[in-house]
Scaffold this motif. Structure first.
Motif, PDB file in Angstrom:
ATOM      1  N   TRP A 108       0.826  -1.201   0.000  1.00 11.40           N
ATOM      2  CA  TRP A 108       0.000   0.000   0.000  1.00 11.40           C
ATOM      3  C   TRP A 108       0.863   1.255   0.000  1.00 11.40           C
ATOM      4  N   PRO A 127       3.291   1.359  -3.908  1.00 14.69           N
ATOM      5  CA  PRO A 127       2.647   0.565  -4.970  1.00 14.69           C
ATOM      6  C   PRO A 127       3.498   0.379  -6.216  1.00 14.69           C
ATOM      7  N   ILE A 128       4.270   1.386  -6.595  1.00  8.94           N
ATOM      8  CA  ILE A 128       4.913   1.327  -7.914  1.00  8.94           C
ATOM      9  C   ILE A 128       5.921   0.191  -8.010  1.00  8.94           C
ATOM     10  N   ALA A 182       3.969  -2.928  -8.511  1.00 12.49           N
ATOM     11  CA  ALA A 182       3.258  -2.926  -9.792  1.00 12.49           C
ATOM     12  C   ALA A 182       4.203  -3.145 -10.964  1.00 12.49           C
ATOM     13  N   LYS A 213      -3.215  -9.228   0.450  1.00 11.57           N
ATOM     14  CA  LYS A 213      -4.367  -8.410   0.068  1.00 11.57           C
ATOM     15  C   LYS A 213      -3.871  -7.085  -0.523  1.00 11.57           C
ATOM     16  N   GLU A 236      -2.755  -7.697  -3.990  1.00  8.28           N
ATOM     17  CA  GLU A 236      -3.887  -7.850  -4.916  1.00  8.28           C
ATOM     18  C   GLU A 236      -4.443  -6.491  -5.325  1.00  8.28           C
ATOM     19  N   THR A 237      -4.328  -5.512  -4.403  1.00  7.37           N
ATOM     20  CA  THR A 237      -4.817  -4.165  -4.711  1.00  7.37           C
ATOM     21  C   THR A 237      -3.895  -3.448  -5.695  1.00  7.37           C
ATOM     22  N   VAL A 238      -2.602  -3.514  -5.454  1.00  9.31           N
ATOM     23  CA  VAL A 238      -1.688  -2.687  -6.247  1.00  9.31           C
ATOM     24  C   VAL A 238      -1.062  -3.426  -7.426  1.00  9.31           C
ATOM     25  N   PRO A 289      -2.379  -6.813  -9.041  1.00  2.00           N
ATOM     26  CA  PRO A 289      -3.190  -8.034  -9.099  1.00  2.00           C
ATOM     27  C   PRO A 289      -2.493  -9.148  -9.876  1.00  2.00           C
TER      28      PRO A 289
END
Ligand SMILES: Nc1nc2c(ncn2[C@@H]2O[C@H](COP(=O)(O)OP(=O)(O)OP(=O)(O)O)[C@@H](O)[C@H]2O)c(=O)[nH]1
Ligand SMILES: [Mg+2]
Ligand SMILES: [Zn+2]
Lengths: 217, 116
Positions: A146, A149-150, A153, A178, A181-183, A185
């Motif tokens: 969280w 993220p980058i 990702a 979790k 999965e947000t940042v 998937p």
């Protein structure tokens, strides 16, 4: 006079990185850019993979100061080379180009690049790699996806280390996943004990498969 | 931390663009940056001032537009911009997934004046 440009600020770096990658690919070399916090287990990952991969392997170690990791890897018989950035918080394409001029990577080898321990800047730069992987340790806490993220990702896999001390730290693996999965998937997660090597076989197989897939394209 | 290198690259482009157009000064630069890149406006402005000294871009004004990641709610499908401290859906509270990282970093436009 207003002039619209839309010029990428790192265009020069990106162009050079693409040229470096093309040159390495022509020689059958597969390049992995390893990202993660200070102490996450990046050098441990490289060591455990070096014990498992059969092709020749070269390593570029990026550090702000010191060549401790390079000496650790050389003691294991790994062809390791040190870039000291002297303050820069990330490796960039010109640094890799200069280093490739000095070292001798064998054709068809693996080239691992251990980036500077940092969750922000290294994620912004391509340096000639085929893929990035991020090493994240339980010791850093489960909120990292969280907060950063980058880096997740832009990575093709996440190596999760230090689960052996998760309980002492209070690391919540479900929460971590979790966040991923947000940042990012679908990002594959590979648990690794960087000290014993438990889990490294899976990572080696995954890398070999990724390499095959890239060669097929 | 990475603002210094970015500022140096920006000044290089400003000088090049001004030169190519025969402009004497670069008055302003409009930069778009993804929030995920964590570029700090104050820091970027500081380094721009530093690297632009003695060039056509000396004193250039920075206008930084920060774009936020976009998320899509897994429950109701709403697409929304990330708000501070939250990744969940503002409508239904459901879990969401980042569907657009918004990780760009580029010069959108520049303002030139004078002649070289
Ligand atoms: N308990 C435990 N310790 C680990 C694990 N993986 C790595 N370590 C230890 O963590 C410390 C840091 O590991 P490194 O591999 O040097 O980490 P790094 O990311 O290369 O560190 P820097 O290059 O300094 O940023 C070492 O003492 C390792 O032995 C693990 O899975 N469990
Ligand atoms: Mg290391
Ligand atoms: Zn919703």
């Amino acid at each position: 006079m207003q002039v619209s440009l839309k010029r990428a600020i790192y265009e020069e770096n990106d162009r050079l990185a693409a040229a470096i990658n093309a040159g390495l690919r022509r020689r059958g070399i597969y390049t992995v850019n390893i990202l993660g916090s200070p102490g996450a287990g990046k050098t441990s990952l490289v060591s455990r993979l070096a014990e498992r991969l059969s092709r020749p392997l070269s390593v570029i170690e990026g550090d702000v100061a010191s060549d401790i990791d390079t000496r650790t890897l050389r003691a294991l018989g790994v062809d390791a080379w040190q870039i000291e950035t002297g303050g820069d918080c990330h490796l960039n394409a010109p640094m890799i180009e200069a280093m490739l001029g000095k070292m001798k990577v064998e054709d068809a080898a693996w080239l691992f690049i251990e980036n500077i321990g940092n969750l922000i800047c290294p994620a912004e730069f391509v340096i000639g790699e085929d893929l990035k992987i991020v090493v994240s340790s339980a010791a850093e806490g489960h909120d990292k996806p969280w907060k950063y993220p980058i880096i997740f990702a832009r990575s093709a896999a996440c190596i999760l280390t230090k689960l052996d001390i998760a309980e002492a730290i209070g690391f919540d693996e479900a929460a971590f996943r979790k966040g991923l999965e947000t940042v990012a998937p679908g990002l594959p997660v590979f648990p690794l004990n960087g000290k014993t090597g438990e889990g490294a076989d899976h990572i080696a197989s995954w890398l070999i498969a990724a390499r095959k897939a890239a060669a097929g394209t | 931390m990475h603002e210094a290198g970015a500022a140096q690259a920006i000044v290089g482009m400003l000088v090049e663009e001004a030169g190519a157009r025969g402009a004497g000064r670069v008055d302003a630069v409009h930069v778009v940056a993804g929030e995920t890149g964590s570029y700090m406006e104050e820091s970027l402005a500081f380094y721009l001032g530093f690297f632009a000294k003695g060039t056509r871009a000396e004193g250039v004004r920075l206008d930084l537009r920060v774009v936020k990641p976009k998320l899509t709610c897994s429950s109701c499908g709403l697409v929304f911009e990330r708000r501070r401290f939250s990744f969940s859906c503002p409508e239904c509270g459901g879990d969401a997934v980042i569907t657009d990282l918004g990780d760009e970093f580029y010069i959108e436009s520049i303002e030139l004046s004078g002649s070289a």
